[in-house]
Design a protein around this motif. Structure first.
Motif, PDB file in Angstrom:
ATOM      1  N   MET A 297       1.162   4.232  -2.754  1.00  0.00           N
ATOM      2  CA  MET A 297       1.043   5.656  -2.422  1.00  0.00           C
ATOM      3  C   MET A 297       2.230   6.449  -2.958  1.00  0.00           C
ATOM      4  O   MET A 297       2.070   7.545  -3.505  1.00  0.00           O
ATOM      5  CB  MET A 297       0.963   5.839  -0.900  1.00  0.00           C
TER       6      MET A 297
ATOM      7  N   GLY B 150      -6.549   8.286   6.284  1.00  0.00           N
ATOM      8  CA  GLY B 150      -6.408   8.914   4.976  1.00  0.00           C
ATOM      9  C   GLY B 150      -5.832  10.315   5.018  1.00  0.00           C
ATOM     10  O   GLY B 150      -4.864  10.642   4.303  1.00  0.00           O
TER      11      GLY B 150
ATOM     12  N   GLU C  60      -8.856   9.827  -4.594  1.00  0.00           N
ATOM     13  CA  GLU C  60      -7.695   9.163  -5.174  1.00  0.00           C
ATOM     14  C   GLU C  60      -7.084   8.172  -4.177  1.00  0.00           C
ATOM     15  O   GLU C  60      -6.644   7.079  -4.559  1.00  0.00           O
ATOM     16  CB  GLU C  60      -6.654  10.197  -5.602  1.00  0.00           C
ATOM     17  N   MET C  61      -7.072   8.550  -2.899  1.00  0.00           N
ATOM     18  CA  MET C  61      -6.538   7.639  -1.885  1.00  0.00           C
ATOM     19  C   MET C  61      -7.372   6.358  -1.816  1.00  0.00           C
ATOM     20  O   MET C  61      -6.836   5.262  -1.584  1.00  0.00           O
ATOM     21  CB  MET C  61      -6.523   8.326  -0.520  1.00  0.00           C
TER      22      MET C  61
ATOM     23  N   VAL D  95      -6.093   3.493  -3.910  1.00  0.00           N
ATOM     24  CA  VAL D  95      -4.806   2.874  -3.602  1.00  0.00           C
ATOM     25  C   VAL D  95      -5.027   1.455  -3.087  1.00  0.00           C
ATOM     26  O   VAL D  95      -5.955   1.198  -2.307  1.00  0.00           O
ATOM     27  CB  VAL D  95      -4.039   3.719  -2.559  1.00  0.00           C
TER      28      VAL D  95
ATOM     29  N   THR E  83       0.837  -1.203   0.000  1.00  0.00           N
ATOM     30  CA  THR E  83       0.000   0.000   0.000  1.00  0.00           C
ATOM     31  C   THR E  83       0.871   1.253   0.000  1.00  0.00           C
ATOM     32  O   THR E  83       0.605   2.217  -0.731  1.00  0.00           O
ATOM     33  CB  THR E  83      -0.927   0.000   1.228  1.00  0.00           C
TER      34      THR E  83
ATOM     35  N   LEU F  83      -2.363  11.722   3.402  1.00  0.00           N
ATOM     36  CA  LEU F  83      -2.489  12.739   2.354  1.00  0.00           C
ATOM     37  C   LEU F  83      -1.689  13.996   2.718  1.00  0.00           C
ATOM     38  O   LEU F  83      -1.023  14.590   1.853  1.00  0.00           O
ATOM     39  CB  LEU F  83      -3.959  13.090   2.139  1.00  0.00           C
TER      40      LEU F  83
ATOM     41  N   ARG G 294      -9.100  12.351  -1.073  1.00  0.00           N
ATOM     42  CA  ARG G 294      -9.647  11.112  -0.515  1.00  0.00           C
ATOM     43  C   ARG G 294     -10.119  10.166  -1.617  1.00  0.00           C
ATOM     44  O   ARG G 294     -10.012   8.946  -1.484  1.00  0.00           O
ATOM     45  CB  ARG G 294     -10.803  11.430   0.441  1.00  0.00           C
TER      46      ARG G 294
ATOM     47  N   LEU H 253      -9.441   4.466   5.290  1.00  0.00           N
ATOM     48  CA  LEU H 253      -9.455   5.786   4.653  1.00  0.00           C
ATOM     49  C   LEU H 253      -9.949   6.830   5.658  1.00  0.00           C
ATOM     50  O   LEU H 253      -9.373   7.927   5.764  1.00  0.00           O
ATOM     51  CB  LEU H 253     -10.353   5.775   3.411  1.00  0.00           C
TER      52      LEU H 253
ATOM     53  N   ARG I 278       1.014   8.984  -5.586  1.00  0.00           N
ATOM     54  CA  ARG I 278       0.926  10.262  -4.883  1.00  0.00           C
ATOM     55  C   ARG I 278      -0.504  10.826  -4.897  1.00  0.00           C
ATOM     56  O   ARG I 278      -0.770  11.879  -5.477  1.00  0.00           O
ATOM     57  CB  ARG I 278       1.902  11.278  -5.483  1.00  0.00           C
ATOM     58  N   PRO I 279      -1.468  10.134  -4.286  1.00  0.00           N
ATOM     59  CA  PRO I 279      -2.842  10.630  -4.272  1.00  0.00           C
ATOM     60  C   PRO I 279      -2.930  11.988  -3.576  1.00  0.00           C
ATOM     61  O   PRO I 279      -2.208  12.252  -2.601  1.00  0.00           O
ATOM     62  CB  PRO I 279      -3.595   9.552  -3.487  1.00  0.00           C
TER      63      PRO I 279
ATOM     64  N   VAL J  37      -6.478   0.196   0.681  1.00  0.00           N
ATOM     65  CA  VAL J  37      -7.120   1.267   1.440  1.00  0.00           C
ATOM     66  C   VAL J  37      -8.632   1.056   1.396  1.00  0.00           C
ATOM     67  O   VAL J  37      -9.286   1.351   0.393  1.00  0.00           O
ATOM     68  CB  VAL J  37      -6.764   2.659   0.887  1.00  0.00           C
TER      69      VAL J  37
END
Length: 593
Positions: free
Chosen positions: A556, A582, A566-567, A570, A552, A586, A564, A578, A560-561, A573
């Protein structure tokens, strides 16, 4: 699945098994360690509701799984000897209240009075049996407590049964089906290959020094060193500590508090090396174990496969090394002979030992030899010591005849030290006292070193040409197959008798992280993410991987999210993580640029 567990794709074999379990079928599944057996009963337990009982002999693994489930917001609890009284009472209360989705139980707890009735009232829908080979008399770790599972299922209204194991041949599967199920289960055999594991075997010479070199070549990596005795565990741990390695001993002789404390450190901290007895084993649900070393010969191919399965459960590259000697093999044979098992069981164990020794001295790809034992086929793997540096086989007939001539001329009454002295022309007191310096074979092998002759004898033993009587005193004898070679009726190919592979297997191979993170900028971010993960894990008292897995963090660092949304895409997640972590990750990614 993605919301709770953070996975968007199934691993090979999972989807078919899950479909059958969700359809209510009884299932017997053989899946390699690390292929995701636990998801095959955890996901149905969450989706369908009701109660799933998980029976496993691996207390540490159960504790780790319960912790991971609770971190994902899933109601899970356990009843084992490792749980404190208050925790067990709380689990009983949650069971009676009907809030549990998964209850993990050690097999000895199956005898608790009134258990079946309480499970029935709690809405028991499925019994998941982990390490199901323990049910079988032909399994490598038979546990009589497991025989209570079928009785419990009958008393609890015949719930669905799903049984899982990483090691069960056809005979063991038939035995499991007869002992555990009231109706024929649907069987799945998902293959035995663990392609991410690098396989290596070396002749044991200096023992500890070989282990030390292997471990020191992998700094700050979590690993397990399996030892043959409690004393060896303590000795290896102390000597590794003296080499600035964060090593601990773990065996059945320790009190429960010490085992629990050391287990927690191994699971929660990175770079800890655990020296553990093979007999006690370690049920560790720690995905980032990067290597497993056997400092002594394991019990069987099944046990070896099970134990190396503790490494690389996250799918990233991991290393294995087994050290072995003919002395280890002789000790194991004596243990089998002196056991209280019946003759059929002893014969089975001897065949398994023979297969393990043949694996140790395999002339070609180890993965092919390993998988062939379990009835699986494979091409040369390119990920074992023999594929790394394939030995050029030679016609070893003359070497074999010299070795067996020494055995025959000395009356088939002596061990290897004496036989090698005769072959090399070393006139020891024992050689002179018995007149063996006057034998025609005295000195006919003086062109080879002691280690080289030991290699020849190991290979002849693995090939079944020579043997040690179980009821003997360490002497070597020639088998009927060996006599065919000795008298020129058959030939034999051998590896050149120069076994230097012990030095080569200590190399350190790159992990997926170092291969995927090709830029310094990505690697710097990855290390920053690891530090944040470590801080959060220490604050919560949980293992680092329960925050986020290495894979994970790699994802990341690469993607590079910045939001939230985009995260959430990943790997690993889920919705709960999150929400919990999260924003912290971030913010770090934004600061690191």
């Amino acid at each position: 699945m993605a919301e709770l567990f953070g996975f968007r794709d199934f691993r090979p074999g999972q989807a078919e098994i899950l479909e059958a379990v969700l359809a209510g079928e009884d299932v017997l599944a053989v899946m390699p360690t690390g292929r995701g057996k636990s998801l095959c009963y955890q996901l149905p337990a969450v989706v369908r509701g009701g109660l799933t009982l998980v029976v496993s002999p691996l207390i540490a693994l159960m504790r780790d799984q319960v912790s991971a489930l609770q971190a994902n917001g899933i109601e899970a609890g356990s009843l084992t000897s490792a749980d404190d009284p208050a925790s067990r009472e709380q689990t009983w209360d949650r069971l009676d209240a009907g809030t549990l989705r998964l209850l993990y139980l050690a097999p000895e707890r199956l005898a608790v009075p009134g258990l079946a009735e309480r499970l029935g009232r709690a809405g028991l829908t499925m019994i998941a049996v982990d390490e199901a080979h323990c049910v079988s008399q032909w399994g490598h770790d038979f546990r009589p407590e497991y025989l209570r599972i079928a009785e419990l299922a009958e008393m609890a209204g015949r719930p669905q049964i799903a049984a899982f194991t990483a090691t069960a041949d056809a005979a063991a599967r038939r035995d499991i089906a007869q002992r555990l199920f009231t109706r024929a289960p649907r069987e799945f055999v998902a293959g035995f290959d663990r392609p991410n594991l690098h396989l290596a075997v070396a002749a044991k010479r200096s023992g500890f020094h070989q282990v030390r070199d292997f471990v020191k070549a992998r700094p700050e990596r979590s690993g397990i060193v399996y030892c043959a005795s409690r004393k060896a565990c303590e000795d290896y741990a102390e000597r590794l500590q003296a080499e600035d390695v964060d090593a601990l001993a773990y065996h059945a002789g320790l009190d429960g508090a010490s085992r629990g404390e050391r287990q927690d450190r191994f699971v929660k901290e990175e770079g800890v090396v655990m020296c553990a007895t093979v007999a006690f084993g370690m049920g560790v649900d720690k995905p980032d174990v990067r290597y497993v070393v056997h400092a002594a010969l394991p019990k069987s191919m099944e046990a070896y496969y099970q134990e190396i399965g503790r490494a690389g459960r996250d799918g990233d590259p991991a290393d294995t090394l087994m050290l072995w000697s003919l002395g280890d093999a002789a000790l194991r044979r004596r243990q089998i002979a002196e056991s209280e098992a019946d003759d059929a069981r002893k014969a089975m164990e001897l065949r398994r030992l023979g297969a393990l020794i043949a694996y140790c001295e395999a002339p070609r790809c180890r993965r092919q030899t390993l998988l062939a034992y379990f009835g699986d086929r494979a091409e040369p793997c390119g990920n074992c010591d023999l594929c790394d540096d394939p030995p050029a086989l030679i016609d070893g007939t003359v070497l074999a005849q010299k070795a067996m001539s020494a055995i025959a001329r000395t009356g088939q009454r002596f061990g290897l030290e004496h036989l090698v002295s005769v072959l090399r022309g070393v006139n020891t007191d024992k050689v002179a006292a018995r007149g063996h310096d006057r034998l025609p074979t005295f000195g006919i092998g003086d062109d080879l070193s002691k280690d080289q002759w030991m290699s020849v004898f190991r290979q002849l033993f693995a090939a079944g040409a020579i043997d040690q009587p179980i009821d003997g005193h360490g002497e070597w004898v020639i088998t009927p197959e060996g006599k065919e070679i000795l008298f020129g009726k058959a030939g034999i190919e051998l590896r050149p008798p120069e076994d230097k592979r012990g030095a080569r297997v200590a190399r350190h191979r790159p992990s997926d992280a170092s291969e995927a993170l090709t830029s310094g900028r990505d690697r710097d971010l990855y290390e920053a993410l690891r530090r944040l993960r470590g801080e959060l894990a220490r604050e919560s008292g949980k293992p680092a991987y329960t925050v986020f897995a290495d894979r994970t963090l790699i994802d990341m660092a690469l993607t590079r999210p910045s939001s939230r949304e985009e995260m959430a895409q990943v790997f690993g997640v889920g919705a709960r993580k999150l929400e919990r972590y999260g924003d912290l990750f971030l913010d770090l990614i934004a600061r690191e640029g």
